[in-house]
Enzyme design. Structure first.
Site, PDB file in Angstrom:
ATOM      1  CG  MET A  43       0.544  -1.375  10.363  1.00 27.03           C
ATOM      2  SD  MET A  43      -0.094   0.410  10.482  1.00 27.03           S
ATOM      3  CE  MET A  43       0.734   1.254  10.044  1.00 27.03           C
ATOM      4  NE  ARG A  73      -1.604   5.017   7.372  1.00 31.52           N
ATOM      5  CZ  ARG A  73      -0.074   4.683   6.136  1.00 31.52           C
ATOM      6  NH1 ARG A  73      -1.567   4.615   5.001  1.00 31.52           N
ATOM      7  NH2 ARG A  73       0.892   4.473   6.334  1.00 31.52           N
ATOM      8  CB  SER A  99       3.621   5.414   8.550  1.00 33.63           C
ATOM      9  OG  SER A  99       2.122   4.878   9.072  1.00 33.63           O
ATOM     10  CB  SER A 100       4.561  -0.696   8.584  1.00 34.53           C
ATOM     11  OG  SER A 100       5.442  -0.670   8.853  1.00 34.53           O
ATOM     12  CB  ALA A 101       2.165  -0.477   3.602  1.00 33.49           C
TER      13      ALA A 101
END
Length: 382
Positions: free
Chosen positions: A92, A32, A86-88
């Site tokens: 996702m 990530r 950036s989503s958690a």
């Protein structure tokens, strides 16, 4: 700092929380941090700067929190409103699980963002089967660089996905949107394969208390399916309608009543989300009266000039032909009489001509319908 133990711990936690192993393992394999900028913001606007605190920045990269990566659409000197993130990871993973992606599926992602989610999709089905759409050229360029650096090569298109005509043969088995919408764009339905699945954060209108995860199946041109819990995302840029008239604190009501307890709880948390599903055509917010120690909650109709203000001392002020506070109270009574159904008991049908219906338990049990030609009006059916 070695990121591998952090990625392993994240994947293990996702699996322990019920995410299937084949999905959780993606978060172990895709780094990530490689998709994140050197400066980003986490929960509570906490700032993470890689140059100032590289270890803290790396730990944040593998924490289960959304990380803001752009504010004010990249403009300088703005109010600092988050516009890309950036989503958690748990969110996702939840969406990937709901998509039920199988080998051989072609997948379209709406909203590339950092490119991290696109990389997860590439790991799942292969680069050649992933198309990702990003409206912001600068965001798309950064994502493209990160994807190439990590040896991923999905088809990355810079365009407004709400107006996209066709890509390839125009059919994808799965479409996953990483932005919230009220109106499902026709362009998305055109892209969906027969019997395909569309996963999107959805809310009845911008300004609703929260959103839901809509899991919709193709039904011969229409799509329908149940909601899978609450979920809030940034709005698609073309649907950021913030123009609802906010009732001025000095506006004079034509009806004043007093509630037992705090009437603001009607629009708070899970109850507020239920109200958005049960009562169509309204938006809400908060404001302060002069001299007040706590804010009041206002609601405004998107169908006419009606409004309501709900105060912490129990006062309920209303104006206009719609008595919104009474609609909310009546909906809550009806909901209790129905056995207190959860968000997952509700669902959505969207027809090929843009008509939207919210229903309870089965599509035939419509609660209300919004017709494509009447964007600011809704018919109560149930």
């Amino acid at each position: 700092m070695d990121y591998l133990p952090l990625a392993q711990a994240l994947a293990d936690q996702l699996h322990a929380d019920g995410i299937p192993e084949h999905i959780a393992s993606l978060f172990r394999r895709v780094p990530r941090h490689a998709f994140l900028p050197d400066v980003m913001w986490g929960d509570g606007r906490t700032r993470y700067d890689r140059a100032e605190d590289p270890d803290g920045w790396m730990r944040a990269a593998y924490s289960d929190q959304p990380l803001t990566t752009q504010v004010d659409d990249g403009a300088e000197g703005g109010p600092g409103i988050a516009t890309s993130s950036s989503s958690a990871p748990s969110v996702m993973a939840r969406m990937l699980t709901a998509a039920r992606i199988e080998p051989g599926h072609r997948v379209m992602e709406i909203g590339t963002g950092t490119g991290y989610h696109a990389a997860l999709l590439c790991e799942l089905v292969g680069d050649i089967r992933v198309t990702t759409i990003e409206i912001d050229q600068e965001v798309a360029d950064r994502a493209h660089s990160a994807l190439i650096a990590e040896d991923y090569a999905p088809e990355l298109v810079t365009a407004d996905a709400e107006k996209l005509a066709s890509i390839g043969d125009g059919r994808h088995h799965r479409i996953i949107a990483t932005c919230q919408v009220a109106e499902i764009p026709e362009a998305w339905l055109v892209q969906l394969h027969a019997r395909g699945r569309l996963i999107t954060p959805w809310a009845p209108t911008p300004g609703a208390p929260a959103g839901v995860l809509a899991v919709l199946e193709d039904c011969g041109g229409d799509v329908q399916g149940r909601f899978e819990g609450s979920l809030a995302f940034m709005w698609a840029r073309g649907q950021r309608r913030g123009g609802h008239m906010v009732p001025d604190v000095d506006a004079v009501p034509d009806r004043i009543t007093h509630a037992d307890g705090d009437p603001r709880t009607l629009l708070d948390g899970e109850t507020g989300l239920l109200m958005s599903l049960l009562v169509p055509g309204w938006a809400h917010g908060m404001a302060m009266e002069p001299g007040a120690s706590e804010p009041h909650v206002w609601a405004v109709s998107t169908r006419c000039g009606s409004w309501a203000r709900m105060h912490p001392d129990g006062r309920v002020e209303q104006f206009g032909p719609r008595r919104l506070a009474e609609e909310f109270a009546g909906a809550l009574t009806w909901w209790r009489g129905e056995g207190r159904p959860t968000v997952d008991d509700f669902g959505l049908t969207v027809t090929a001509d843009g008509c939207r219906s919210v229903w309870l338990r089965e599509p035939r049990a419509e609660l209300w319908t919004l017709h494509a030609a009447d964007h600011d009006d809704a018919d109560d059916v149930g």
